[in-house]
Design a protein around this motif. Structure first.
Motif, short mmCIF file in Angstrom:
data_model
loop_
_atom_site.label_atom_id
_atom_site.label_comp_id
_atom_site.label_asym_id
_atom_site.label_seq_id
_atom_site.Cartn_x
_atom_site.Cartn_y
_atom_site.Cartn_z
N LYS A 81 94.23 13.36 -46.89
CA LYS A 81 95.10 12.33 -47.47
C LYS A 81 96.56 12.67 -47.16
CE LYS A 81 96.15 9.83 -51.72
NZ LYS A 81 95.85 9.67 -53.16
N ALA A 82 97.27 11.71 -46.63
CA ALA A 82 98.65 11.94 -46.18
C ALA A 82 99.63 11.96 -47.35
CB ALA A 82 99.05 10.86 -45.19
N ILE A 83 100.61 12.84 -47.24
CA ILE A 83 101.78 12.79 -48.11
C ILE A 83 102.88 12.14 -47.28
CG2 ILE A 83 103.52 14.14 -49.36
CD1 ILE A 83 101.42 16.30 -49.77
N PRO A 84 103.22 10.89 -47.55
CA PRO A 84 104.18 10.18 -46.70
C PRO A 84 105.54 10.85 -46.68
CG PRO A 84 103.12 8.72 -48.30
CD PRO A 84 102.76 10.10 -48.68
N LYS A 85 106.18 10.78 -45.53
CA LYS A 85 107.53 11.33 -45.40
C LYS A 85 108.49 10.61 -46.34
CE LYS A 85 111.14 12.44 -42.07
NZ LYS A 85 111.62 12.29 -40.67
N SER A 86 108.22 9.34 -46.63
CA SER A 86 109.09 8.57 -47.52
C SER A 86 109.12 9.16 -48.92
CB SER A 86 108.62 7.12 -47.58
OG SER A 86 107.28 7.04 -48.07
#
Length: 267
Positions: free
Chosen positions: A40-45
């Motif tokens: 699951k990605a941790i968004p850069k935003s």
């Protein structure tokens, strides 16, 4: 107030130390590719959002700070995934909190957008400054009072004062718990601190004199004594400009919210 930042509800307070473990070095994001936790990605935003909030609070934006924030985000994601796996995200109390948090965030976004299109102007701040200055005046008064329920009680107190009784002694029968044990002393205040009948009677007194007729307010009947008067210069405009800006922003938001409520179908 709505215009206060509600983003505190989303601030990341979880540090590696808080979880009882030494901070780890998170993998560095490759370009715009996010770090993933169990796929699951941790968004850069998300990282940029927290950095922006920290900078707004006067904290640095550097590589070390970003690594620590990212490490905290990874830790939070690991724990959040475990909470979801155990079904905590579906609990009614948690869902209610999430719904409330979401509502607070979008309300804040709306208010910030509204304030951008309705900025407080310098002439508005100056007008508010002059209004406050006029209402406060340039003097402070050191005053005592005795508060009773009936005008006859106040009249009797005045009669005792005329016979030589001490104001401080008579103040013990006052129903004002904040001043009765201090001889009725209300300390130094501008007239605007008090309700209108009290303020009007106070400003007519000479130093050392007391009111020779009871003064009625919504609190009861007062006997008022003026101990002293002193000049109280109002602070310069520039020194309170930011406070005035916040005050007027709050007023603007209150008007906006009141208008929205007036149009809403509330049953």
């Amino acid at each position: 107030m709505f215009s206060r930042c509600l983003l505190a509800a989303l601030s990341l307070s979880v540090t590696a130390a808080a979880w009882g473990q030494a901070p780890t070095t998170p993998p560095a994001p490759k370009g715009d590719q996010p770090v993933t936790v169990n796929g699951k990605a941790i968004p850069k935003s998300r990282l940029e959002f927290i950095v922006k909030q920290r900078v707004a609070q006067g904290q640095p934006d550097n590589e070390q700070a970003r690594k620590l924030i990212l490490d905290n985000l990874i830790t939070q994601e690991v724990v959040a995934q475990e909470a979801e796996r155990k079904g905590f995200g579906k609990g009614p109390e948690v869902r209610a909190q999430l719904d409330l948090m979401r509502q607070q965030v979008i309300v804040q976004a709306l208010i910030q957008d509204y304030l951008k299109s309705h900025p407080v102007k310098d002439d508005e701040m100056l007008a508010e400054y002059n209004k406050l200055k006029a209402s406060r005046g340039d003097k402070e008064y050191k005053v005592r009072h005795i508060l009773v329920d009936k005008d006859t009680e106040a009249t009797d107190i005045i009669a005792q004062l005329k016979k030589g009784a001490k104001f401080e002694d008579l103040a013990k029968q006052s129903k004002d718990p904040g001043s009765k044990d201090k001889g009725g002393d209300l300390d130094w205040n501008p007239p605007s601190t008090f309700v209108k009948p009290f303020a009007e009677a106070l400003t007519k007194l000479e130093k050392g004199k007391y009111t020779e007729a009871p003064v009625q307010t919504q609190f009861g009947w007062h006997v008022i004594q003026l101990d002293d008067v002193r000049a109280q210069p109002f602070p310069p405009f520039d020194s309170v400009k930011q406070q005035l800006h916040t005050r007027l922003q709050d007023q603007e938001v209150q008007k906006y919210v009141s208008a929205l409520r007036a149009k809403a179908a509330i049953k």
